[in-house]
Design an enzyme around this catalytic site. Structure first.
Site, PDB file in Angstrom:
ATOM      1  N   ASP A  46       3.293  38.509  29.855  1.00  0.00           N
ATOM      2  CA  ASP A  46       3.096  37.098  30.198  1.00  0.00           C
ATOM      3  C   ASP A  46       2.754  36.325  28.934  1.00  0.00           C
ATOM      4  OD1 ASP A  46       2.923  35.094  32.382  1.00  0.00           O
ATOM      5  OD2 ASP A  46       0.942  34.806  31.481  1.00  0.00           O
ATOM      6  N   ASP A  74       3.857  75.760  76.178  1.00  0.00           N
ATOM      7  CA  ASP A  74       2.842  76.330  75.283  1.00  0.00           C
ATOM      8  C   ASP A  74       2.053  77.392  76.044  1.00  0.00           C
ATOM      9  OD1 ASP A  74       1.159  76.760  73.015  1.00  0.00           O
ATOM     10  OD2 ASP A  74       1.641  74.719  72.385  1.00  0.00           O
TER      11      ASP A  74
HETATM   12  C1  TTP Z   1       6.407  29.518  23.428  1.00  0.00           C
HETATM   13  C2  TTP Z   1       7.710  30.131  23.840  1.00  0.00           C
HETATM   14  C3  TTP Z   1       7.848  30.728  25.064  1.00  0.00           C
HETATM   15  N1  TTP Z   1       9.043  31.265  25.434  1.00  0.00           N
HETATM   16  C4  TTP Z   1       9.224  31.905  26.755  1.00  0.00           C
HETATM   17  C5  TTP Z   1       8.854  33.378  26.826  1.00  0.00           C
HETATM   18  C6  TTP Z   1       8.701  33.618  28.297  1.00  0.00           C
HETATM   19  O1  TTP Z   1       9.982  33.975  28.828  1.00  0.00           O
HETATM   20  C7  TTP Z   1       8.305  32.246  28.838  1.00  0.00           C
HETATM   21  C8  TTP Z   1       6.906  32.272  29.366  1.00  0.00           C
HETATM   22  O2  TTP Z   1       6.928  32.578  30.733  1.00  0.00           O
HETATM   23  P1  TTP Z   1       6.437  33.953  31.347  1.00  0.00           P
HETATM   24  O3  TTP Z   1       5.803  33.637  32.633  1.00  0.00           O
HETATM   25  O4  TTP Z   1       5.647  34.717  30.346  1.00  0.00           O
HETATM   26  O5  TTP Z   1       7.780  34.766  31.567  1.00  0.00           O
HETATM   27  P2  TTP Z   1       9.045  34.400  32.424  1.00  0.00           P
HETATM   28  O6  TTP Z   1       8.701  33.524  33.566  1.00  0.00           O
HETATM   29  O7  TTP Z   1      10.120  33.899  31.486  1.00  0.00           O
HETATM   30  O8  TTP Z   1       9.498  35.821  32.935  1.00  0.00           O
HETATM   31  P3  TTP Z   1       8.679  36.838  33.900  1.00  0.00           P
HETATM   32  O9  TTP Z   1       7.515  36.092  34.496  1.00  0.00           O
HETATM   33  O10 TTP Z   1       9.686  37.245  34.905  1.00  0.00           O
HETATM   34  O11 TTP Z   1       8.244  37.925  33.005  1.00  0.00           O
HETATM   35  O12 TTP Z   1       8.382  31.345  27.736  1.00  0.00           O
HETATM   36  C9  TTP Z   1      10.142  31.231  24.575  1.00  0.00           C
HETATM   37  O13 TTP Z   1      11.226  31.713  24.910  1.00  0.00           O
HETATM   38  N2  TTP Z   1       9.990  30.648  23.336  1.00  0.00           N
HETATM   39  C10 TTP Z   1       8.830  30.110  22.926  1.00  0.00           C
HETATM   40  O14 TTP Z   1       8.760  29.581  21.792  1.00  0.00           O
END
Ligand code: TTP
Length: 546
Positions: free
Chosen positions: A88, A501
């Site tokens: 996360d 039985d």
């Molecule tokens: C700050 C930042 C975040 N992110 C992305 C990473 C994560 O995918 C997202 C944060 O949300 P998350 O909740 O961590 O992940 P998600 O919803 O994409 O996937 P899942 O919950 O199924 O694991 O933001 C970038 O791609 N680039 C960046 O610079």
């Protein structure tokens, strides 16, 4: 650090990435990891204010994501994957946590907060090692000897054990001073919407960033470097001196019960599960290092043969069984159900047992996942409440009692039976049971309670394993209290069921019928022997009479 061998440690395992993030998938597959993707359904709605730090929130969310997938796959496939990885990513400005924006205005609010300032990007990661176990199978038994390592049990299904390793990584990012116009242009590109803090550093968002301190991939969603270090920590052998320390400090000898003190027996205490922290490092003497260190050391990182875990479980399984039987016989689970949680001394008082030995018994029961130990004392785990309390709907107390009183003794004579060629049609157990049953009403009842409690668990599955709707009659040979017959009658409304039985069994079977009555479509027929041929003769005569 050599990365390939670290990733290679997961090569023969079924690895699942509990994430829908395409960035995480890309980072991990670029690193050569082979895995399945099962996005987590865990709703990211933990109460942020209840976490002391933003990263604690990210770590807990990552863990819940991974555990949700592990639990779901375990339920669906009846087998969990070996490893589930959850992550996360959050953006933190001071104590404020920014996740993915819900709409453009939200993205604008977030980006305005970050504008011209430094902020932190945290990714929490959880590596969940799963182990599907049956509480009643021999797989549980090593808990007796490895009590101080026991991973956390999940009593909701009673069978999935997980050991969670968690950590987080922090990266500092500084945004330039950005104009309103630029911010809106960026928002209108659509890029911010699925990204924490409302930006993607790896694409257009890179233009907003003045500098980055720390792991870039951590910002993109997965701290690969830290992940590999964590794998190395989990899978690589410790130095010999560490191993010696592990052996001396953490593994109770095989005669565990004699040596085990209360403090050593807290394996099922969630507080003992691996804790993360920035490095995922743990205090030097932390016991939760032990299983991994030893596992790594003993499973392939050197030329020694694999650790014979299953075999040792077989060697020691009888001790675990005896602990369970003893606790049942003492009605320990009944006392804790009504009055728990209780301290060891109070349990001893209520059971009129020796305080010291009771404390040891409680400790081992906790290590076996039968009891839970908290500051308030010992209490039943869910599995104990469900199956070991004597008056429960799904109680297996009768089975434990019977196994202890009779089967245990019979099995001590197994060598003799094999050497002297006891009656193979009836088997050692059958022969003894028949002999004893005819002698003693109380024994018969005990036997029936045991079979009854077990059949209550299995009857529905047996009755529904095949479609029997085209049959008009069925018979259960050695059907004891008629549990299966009842299930069959319930499942197939036109089925007439005959239970055969021994006379002393059929005579007592009425006491086991719900409300003291049996349905009209179930008939109990006494037969003098348990030999299959005789059953069949009896069956023929019943059918002829019909
Ligand atoms: C700050 C930042 C975040 N992110 C992305 C990473 C994560 O995918 C997202 C944060 O949300 P998350 O909740 O961590 O992940 P998600 O919803 O994409 O996937 P899942 O919950 O199924 O694991 O933001 C970038 O791609 N680039 C960046 O610079």
């Amino acid at each position: 650090m050599v990365l390939c061998p670290v990733i290679g440690k997961l090569q023969h395992k079924r690895v699942v990435l509990a994430s829908a993030s395409p960035r995480r998938q890309e980072i991990l597959s670029n690193a050569g990891l082979r895995f399945e993707v099962v996005p987590s359904r865990f709703k990211e709605k933990l109460h942020k204010a209840s976490f002391a730090t933003p990263y604690a929130y990210a770590v807990e969310t990552a863990k819940q994501k991974a555990l949700e997938v592990a639990g779901r796959m375990h339920q669906k496939d009846l087998r969990a994957p070996d490893v589930v990885i959850g992550a996360d990513t959050i953006v933190a400005v001071g104590a404020m946590i920014l996740e993915k924006p819900v709409d453009k205005q939200d993205a604008y609010r977030m980006l305005s907060r970050l504008n011209g300032k430094e902020h932190s990007v945290f990714t929490g990661v959880a590596i969940v090692h799963c182990c599907s176990k049956d509480i009643s199978g021999p797989g549980r038994t090593l808990r007796l000897t490895l009590s101080s390592w026991a991973p956390r049990a999940h009593p909701t299904d009673g069978r999935l054990d997980t050991e969670v390793s968690e950590f987080y990584e922090e990266t500092t990012v500084k945004f330039s001073e950005l104009s309103e116009e630029l911010l809106w242009e960026y928002i209108n590109s659509g890029e911010p919407m699925d990204k924490a803090g409302g930006y993607g550093i790896q694409a257009l968002g890179g233009m907003l960033v003045e500098y980055v301190h720390g792991d870039f991939l951590n910002v993109v969603g997965f701290p690969l470097n830290h992940f590999c270090k964590e794998l190395a920590r989990l899978y690589y052998p410790p130095r010999p001196e560490d191993l010696r320390r592990v052996r001396h400090d953490s593994i109770p000898a095989v005669d565990t019960f004699e040596n085990l003190s209360d403090s050593e027996a807290g394996g099922s205490d969630p507080g003992q599960s691996a804790k993360g922290g920035r490095g995922g490092e743990q205090a030097d003497g932390d016991r939760s290092q032990a299983p991994r260190a030893l596992d790594a050391a003993l499973n392939g990182a050197d030329s020694r043969p694999p650790f014979p875990t299953g075999l040792l479980e077989l060697m020691d399984g009888f001790k675990a069984s005896k602990v369970l039987f003893t606790a049942c016989k003492l009605r320990l689970f009944d006392v804790l159900k009504d009055q728990g949680p209780l301290q060891a001394a109070d349990v001893a008082r209520k059971l009129s047992t020796c305080a010291g030995r009771t404390e040891q018994l409680l400790g081992v029961c906790a290590a076996l996942g039968l009891l839970e130990k908290t500051r308030r004392g010992y209490g039943n785990t869910e599995v104990a409440t469900l199956h070991l309390v004597s008056d429960g709907e799904h109680s297996l107390q009768g089975l434990a009692e019977y196994n202890d009183a009779h089967v245990w003794g019979v099995f001590t004579r197994l060598g003799l039976a094999v050497r002297e060629g006891a009656d193979q049609t009836r088997g050692v157990l059958g022969a003894m049971e028949e002999e004893r049953l005819s002698q003693n009403r109380e024994l018969t009842l005990q036997f029936m309670r045991a079979k009854h409690s077990l059949s209550k668990l299995t009857a529905h599955h047996v009755a529904t394993a095949f479609d029997l709707s085209r049959f008009a009659s069925a018979c259960d040979l050695g059907g004891c209290t008629g549990i299966l017959a009842r299930e069959l009658a319930q499942e197939y409304p036109r089925l007439q069921v005959t239970v055969f039985d021994l006379p002393e069994v059929t005579e007592l079977s009425g006491g086991f019928q719900r409300g003291g009555r049996q349905t009209e479509r179930i008939r109990f027929v006494p037969v003098r022997t348990q030999r299959v041929g005789h059953y069949l003769q009896a069956k023929q005569s019943v059918l002829r009479r019909n």
